[in-house]
Design a protein around this motif. Structure first.
Motif, PDB file in Angstrom:
ATOM      1  N   GLU A 424      -9.946 -35.437 -10.791  1.00 37.98           N
ATOM      2  CA  GLU A 424      -9.409 -36.666 -10.209  1.00 37.98           C
ATOM      3  C   GLU A 424      -8.428 -36.339  -9.085  1.00 37.98           C
ATOM      4  OE1 GLU A 424      -9.234 -39.954 -13.646  1.00 37.98           O
ATOM      5  OE2 GLU A 424      -7.910 -38.236 -14.051  1.00 37.98           O
ATOM      6  N   TRP A 425      -8.124 -37.377  -8.306  1.00 36.73           N
ATOM      7  CA  TRP A 425      -7.049 -37.275  -7.322  1.00 36.73           C
ATOM      8  C   TRP A 425      -5.717 -37.442  -8.041  1.00 36.73           C
ATOM      9  CZ3 TRP A 425      -7.395 -36.097  -2.176  1.00 36.73           C
ATOM     10  CH2 TRP A 425      -8.690 -36.023  -1.658  1.00 36.73           C
ATOM     11  N   LYS A 426      -4.760 -36.619  -7.686  1.00 42.19           N
ATOM     12  CA  LYS A 426      -3.479 -36.631  -8.383  1.00 42.19           C
ATOM     13  C   LYS A 426      -2.328 -36.680  -7.378  1.00 42.19           C
ATOM     14  CE  LYS A 426      -5.068 -32.905 -10.089  1.00 42.19           C
ATOM     15  NZ  LYS A 426      -6.501 -33.185  -9.870  1.00 42.19           N
ATOM     16  N   VAL A 427      -1.237 -37.307  -7.805  1.00 48.13           N
ATOM     17  CA  VAL A 427       0.012 -37.265  -7.052  1.00 48.13           C
ATOM     18  C   VAL A 427       1.011 -36.490  -7.897  1.00 48.13           C
ATOM     19  CG1 VAL A 427       1.906 -38.573  -6.040  1.00 48.13           C
ATOM     20  CG2 VAL A 427      -0.436 -39.431  -5.859  1.00 48.13           C
ATOM     21  N   LEU A 428       1.489 -35.376  -7.346  1.00 49.85           N
ATOM     22  CA  LEU A 428       2.412 -34.501  -8.062  1.00 49.85           C
ATOM     23  C   LEU A 428       3.830 -34.689  -7.531  1.00 49.85           C
ATOM     24  CD1 LEU A 428       0.352 -31.152  -7.994  1.00 49.85           C
ATOM     25  CD2 LEU A 428       0.119 -33.096  -9.576  1.00 49.85           C
ATOM     26  N   MET A 429       4.795 -34.616  -8.452  1.00 59.68           N
ATOM     27  CA  MET A 429       6.204 -34.666  -8.085  1.00 59.68           C
ATOM     28  C   MET A 429       6.925 -33.512  -8.781  1.00 59.68           C
ATOM     29  SD  MET A 429       6.471 -37.340  -6.117  1.00 59.68           S
ATOM     30  CE  MET A 429       8.182 -37.812  -6.040  1.00 59.68           C
ATOM     31  N   THR A 430       7.789 -32.812  -8.056  1.00 59.02           N
ATOM     32  CA  THR A 430       8.519 -31.720  -8.698  1.00 59.02           C
ATOM     33  C   THR A 430       9.454 -32.268  -9.764  1.00 59.02           C
ATOM     34  OG1 THR A 430      10.188 -31.808  -6.951  1.00 59.02           O
ATOM     35  CG2 THR A 430       8.431 -30.166  -6.727  1.00 59.02           C
ATOM     36  N   ARG A 431       9.549 -31.538 -10.877  1.00 54.21           N
ATOM     37  CA  ARG A 431      10.365 -31.990 -12.011  1.00 54.21           C
ATOM     38  C   ARG A 431      11.859 -31.911 -11.679  1.00 54.21           C
ATOM     39  NH1 ARG A 431      10.473 -32.149 -17.826  1.00 54.21           N
ATOM     40  NH2 ARG A 431      12.630 -32.704 -18.286  1.00 54.21           N
ATOM     41  N   VAL A 432      12.279 -30.895 -10.934  1.00 57.28           N
ATOM     42  CA  VAL A 432      13.675 -30.785 -10.503  1.00 57.28           C
ATOM     43  C   VAL A 432      13.731 -31.239  -9.062  1.00 57.28           C
ATOM     44  CG1 VAL A 432      15.629 -29.246 -10.136  1.00 57.28           C
ATOM     45  CG2 VAL A 432      14.126 -28.907 -12.114  1.00 57.28           C
ATOM     46  N   GLN A 433      14.445 -32.346  -8.824  1.00 56.20           N
ATOM     47  CA  GLN A 433      14.406 -32.969  -7.515  1.00 56.20           C
ATOM     48  C   GLN A 433      15.805 -33.333  -7.070  1.00 56.20           C
ATOM     49  OE1 GLN A 433      11.370 -35.907  -7.033  1.00 56.20           O
ATOM     50  NE2 GLN A 433      10.278 -35.235  -8.860  1.00 56.20           N
ATOM     51  N   GLY A 434      16.217 -32.810  -5.936  1.00 52.39           N
ATOM     52  CA  GLY A 434      17.537 -33.099  -5.404  1.00 52.39           C
ATOM     53  C   GLY A 434      18.012 -31.951  -4.543  1.00 52.39           C
ATOM     54  N   THR A 435      19.227 -32.069  -4.074  1.00 53.20           N
ATOM     55  CA  THR A 435      19.809 -31.047  -3.223  1.00 53.20           C
ATOM     56  C   THR A 435      21.118 -30.586  -3.834  1.00 53.20           C
ATOM     57  OG1 THR A 435      21.145 -32.545  -1.878  1.00 53.20           O
ATOM     58  CG2 THR A 435      18.827 -32.258  -1.241  1.00 53.20           C
ATOM     59  N   SER A 436      21.799 -29.695  -3.179  1.00 48.90           N
ATOM     60  CA  SER A 436      23.101 -29.224  -3.637  1.00 48.90           C
ATOM     61  C   SER A 436      24.243 -29.970  -2.951  1.00 48.90           C
ATOM     62  CB  SER A 436      23.238 -27.717  -3.379  1.00 48.90           C
ATOM     63  OG  SER A 436      22.278 -26.993  -4.124  1.00 48.90           O
ATOM     64  N   ALA A 437      23.919 -31.055  -2.274  1.00 48.72           N
ATOM     65  CA  ALA A 437      24.945 -31.805  -1.556  1.00 48.72           C
ATOM     66  C   ALA A 437      25.885 -32.500  -2.524  1.00 48.72           C
ATOM     67  CB  ALA A 437      24.281 -32.835  -0.640  1.00 48.72           C
ATOM     68  N   ALA A 438      27.122 -32.734  -2.074  1.00 47.88           N
ATOM     69  CA  ALA A 438      28.082 -33.460  -2.903  1.00 47.88           C
ATOM     70  C   ALA A 438      27.674 -34.914  -3.079  1.00 47.88           C
ATOM     71  CB  ALA A 438      29.479 -33.380  -2.288  1.00 47.88           C
ATOM     72  N   ILE A 439      26.906 -35.429  -2.115  1.00 46.03           N
ATOM     73  CA  ILE A 439      26.437 -36.813  -2.191  1.00 46.03           C
ATOM     74  C   ILE A 439      24.918 -36.803  -2.100  1.00 46.03           C
ATOM     75  CG2 ILE A 439      26.546 -39.096  -1.144  1.00 46.03           C
ATOM     76  CD1 ILE A 439      29.198 -38.222   0.140  1.00 46.03           C
ATOM     77  N   GLU A 440      24.228 -37.230  -3.143  1.00 43.15           N
ATOM     78  CA  GLU A 440      22.770 -37.252  -3.157  1.00 43.15           C
ATOM     79  C   GLU A 440      22.285 -38.562  -2.556  1.00 43.15           C
ATOM     80  OE1 GLU A 440      19.606 -36.024  -2.897  1.00 43.15           O
ATOM     81  OE2 GLU A 440      20.395 -34.712  -4.455  1.00 43.15           O
ATOM     82  N   THR A 441      21.304 -38.496  -1.662  1.00 42.32           N
ATOM     83  CA  THR A 441      20.796 -39.714  -1.018  1.00 42.32           C
ATOM     84  C   THR A 441      19.270 -39.776  -0.988  1.00 42.32           C
ATOM     85  OG1 THR A 441      20.881 -38.673   1.170  1.00 42.32           O
ATOM     86  CG2 THR A 441      22.819 -39.935   0.471  1.00 42.32           C
ATOM     87  N   LYS A 442      18.574 -38.769  -1.482  1.00 49.69           N
ATOM     88  CA  LYS A 442      17.112 -38.767  -1.400  1.00 49.69           C
ATOM     89  C   LYS A 442      16.463 -39.014  -2.762  1.00 49.69           C
ATOM     90  CE  LYS A 442      17.149 -37.908   2.991  1.00 49.69           C
ATOM     91  NZ  LYS A 442      16.786 -36.629   3.569  1.00 49.69           N
ATOM     92  N   PHE A 443      16.916 -38.308  -3.796  1.00 44.00           N
ATOM     93  CA  PHE A 443      16.567 -38.536  -5.201  1.00 44.00           C
ATOM     94  C   PHE A 443      15.173 -38.085  -5.621  1.00 44.00           C
ATOM     95  CE2 PHE A 443      19.756 -41.769  -4.093  1.00 44.00           C
ATOM     96  CZ  PHE A 443      20.781 -41.319  -4.914  1.00 44.00           C
ATOM     97  N   LEU A 444      14.206 -38.060  -4.716  1.00 50.18           N
ATOM     98  CA  LEU A 444      12.867 -37.585  -5.054  1.00 50.18           C
ATOM     99  C   LEU A 444      12.356 -36.648  -3.977  1.00 50.18           C
ATOM    100  CD1 LEU A 444      10.994 -40.765  -6.375  1.00 50.18           C
ATOM    101  CD2 LEU A 444      11.929 -38.879  -7.717  1.00 50.18           C
TER     102      LEU A 444
END
Length: 555
Positions: A424-444
């Protein structure tokens, strides 16, 4: 006694602001922060006691059951010293009364217990010649500490031959157990006498009331319990892999039935997580939670200490029954207006008050959520460290494998689970998602659209699997919207992005392409709500297309 008895507190800088943290497990509380927590108690006491001051009552008792620097007890003593001036005019008598009858502590290590005594009594021995407490007769005074050991259970059992007889024996293998009270691993914490055990007495008991009576020589009831408990059992690092233990301290403290309790802890419990789901459910449903002050910005509350998800303190009041006042702090100032709300309106604590009306509009449609579509951990049964084959050469039915930051190959028949998803066609997302920034703004992270003939290791979750490429592309585009990432952020306090973080995201029909503008209109978001949402979630740098590069992160 001189009025300068507490001059150590007033020096510039205050000595307790200069002490380096021994570890990220046991974080010292800055004096300014401790005083904010004491202000919270002062306000609540005044409101519930006809405007009287808690610091003018010579009968109120305080306990810090996990004292480290002694900052809470020191600041309480300083406030009582001023507040009781009329009731007990003689300074020496007043200070002695406070230290012998009103403030109590339990040290968490030998070193910190001595530090706490030095902060409180101006002497590492409570009955020493330099101590400002004159009625205490023991070296510990009212700050107790004794080394205790963990209670190991669940050791592995091995059958062996008897060394001298012709029969088998059962052997319990040392180093394989866990502590029945705190879950510490024997291999890590089964230490010799030269090292601290970190077996904290306060949580290593089945009867907390009996323990308190044993420690202080009489049945004790504390009006106020306050402190900053140890956060986790270190496993050599810091993060979600380490087991949280602060909830165990809070539960024991509340079991003592104080009139007020105020604790500073990591805010991860807001959304649950490892070992915290039951605790979160109990706390959110407890209408004695009077207030929560939240510091989501990394490093703000405790400079130099990296606590992902931020920290917060809460005030619990035994005789209160009502909504909890929630306030967010940012750069030392209140962010937005405080709001009174019942915390159990959702299954997690929504941190920002401004997010609540947006979420209520989404939930009002009663739509199914993506949590039911996203796979659990190890979607194909392969661990993160699974290497696979470097090429598809010599494989009869090769499957392209999205592994940790690389592409590998595996024989189709070697997939432990969900082999039917390969086609099948699949959409994958990494299990650990984010940056090392003090303020996170992307989340995925960027979604990966993986075609037929593919699988992945535990590094990824299968966010959805489809019969057509068009569906997969539409779904990936939906996941990239600010709207979706905002709803994810409400359930994602750390970098871990398990399936549960998608629990607020509606599972919409993929026959059309969903844009942020369409989603704002669908849920009737006001301009102010849109502005708030977009202030929290940054636009994706490339809003068209998706990636099939393993492990690429939003940065």
């Amino acid at each position: 006694m001189s009025k300068d008895v507490f001059t150590i507190r007033g020096r510039n800088p205050d000595v307790l602001t200069c002490i380096a943290n021994l570890s990220n497990d046991e974080v010292f509380t800055p004096p300014e922060f401790a005083n904010r927590m004491l202000d919270e108690i002062e306000r609540a006491w005044s409101e519930s006691n006809e405007g009287s001051s808690i610091w003018a009552d010579p009968n109120v008792t305080f306990l810090d059951p996990f004292t480290k620097s002694g900052v809470f007890l020191r600041e309480i003593t300083a406030r009582l010293t001023l507040g009781l001036a009329s009731a007990i005019p003689d300074l020496t008598e007043r200070v002695d009364h406070i230290l012998s009858r009103q403030v109590f502590g339990i040290g968490i290590t030998q070193l910190t217990s001595m530090l706490a005594r030095r902060s409180l009594y101006c002497s590492k021995w409570a009955n020493g010649e330099h101590s400002i407490a004159k009625s205490l007769t023991t070296e510990d005074g009212n700050i107790w500490f004794e080394r205790i050991e963990h209670t190991w259970v669940g050791r592995k059992i091995e059958r062996r031959a008897h060394p001298t007889e012709n029969r088998g024996i059962t052997v319990s293998l040392e180093g394989t157990g866990r502590c029945k009270f705190c879950g510490a691993g024997e291999a890590e914490y089964g230490r010799g006498e030269e090292l601290e055990t970190h077996a904290y007495a306060f949580i290593h008991t089945n009867d907390i009331r009996a323990l308190i009576a044993q420690l202080f020589g009489a049945e004790m009831h504390f009006d106020v319990i306050i402190g900053n408990p140890p956060y986790q059992l270190s496993d050599g690092g810091f993060g979600t892999s380490a087991a949280p233990i602060y909830q165990l301290f809070v539960e024991k403290a509340l079991a003592l039935d104080p009139r007020y309790a105020v604790f500073v802890t990591p805010s991860r419990w807001f959304a649950g997580g490892k070992g915290l789901d039951d605790y979160r459910e109990r706390m959110l449903s407890d209408h004695r939670m009077r207030s929560i002050v939240d510091y989501p910005k990394l490093y703000e509350a405790f400079p130099g200490v990296k606590i992902r998800g931020g920290i917060s303190y809460f005030l619990w009041e035994r005789d209160f029954d009502g909504p909890c006042t929630v306030q967010t702090m940012w750069d030392g100032k209140p962010l937005g207006e405080p709001a009174d709300r019942y915390l159990d309106n959702f299954d997690v604590l929504v941190r920002r008050n401004e997010a609540v009306p947006i979420l209520e509009k989404v939930r009002a449609k009663k739509e199914s959520t993506l949590e039911k579509r996203v796979s659990s951990r190890k979607p194909f049964g392969l661990a993160t460290n699974f290497m696979g084959n470097a090429s598809q050469t010599d494989l009869r039915q090769p499957v392209k494998l999205f592994a940790n930051q690389r592409i590998a190959w595996i024989e189709r028949g070697d997939l432990p689970s969900n082999a039917s998803w390969v086609d099948e066609w699949k959409v994958l997302m990494t299990r650990v998602q984010g940056t090392s920034a003090a303020i996170e703004t992307k989340f995925l992270s960027k979604p990966i659209v993986a075609g037929p003939g593919t699988a992945c290791t535990e590094t990824y979750l299968v966010a959805g699997h489809f019969q057509s490429e068009a569906e997969a592309e539409a779904y990936a585009s939906y996941l990239r919207t600010r709207f979706v990432r905002f709803l994810v952020s409400l359930r994602k306090p750390t970098q871990d992005a398990a399936k549960g973080v998608y629990g607020f995201v509606p599972d919409l029909n993929l026959d059309e392409e969903w844009t942020d503008e369409k989603l704002y209109a669908r849920y009737a978001l006001t301009p102010a709500e849109v502005a708030f949402l977009e202030s929290q979630v940054a636009a994706h740098p490339d809003d068209s297309g998706v990636t099939e590069t393993p492990g690429e992160m939003l940065v």
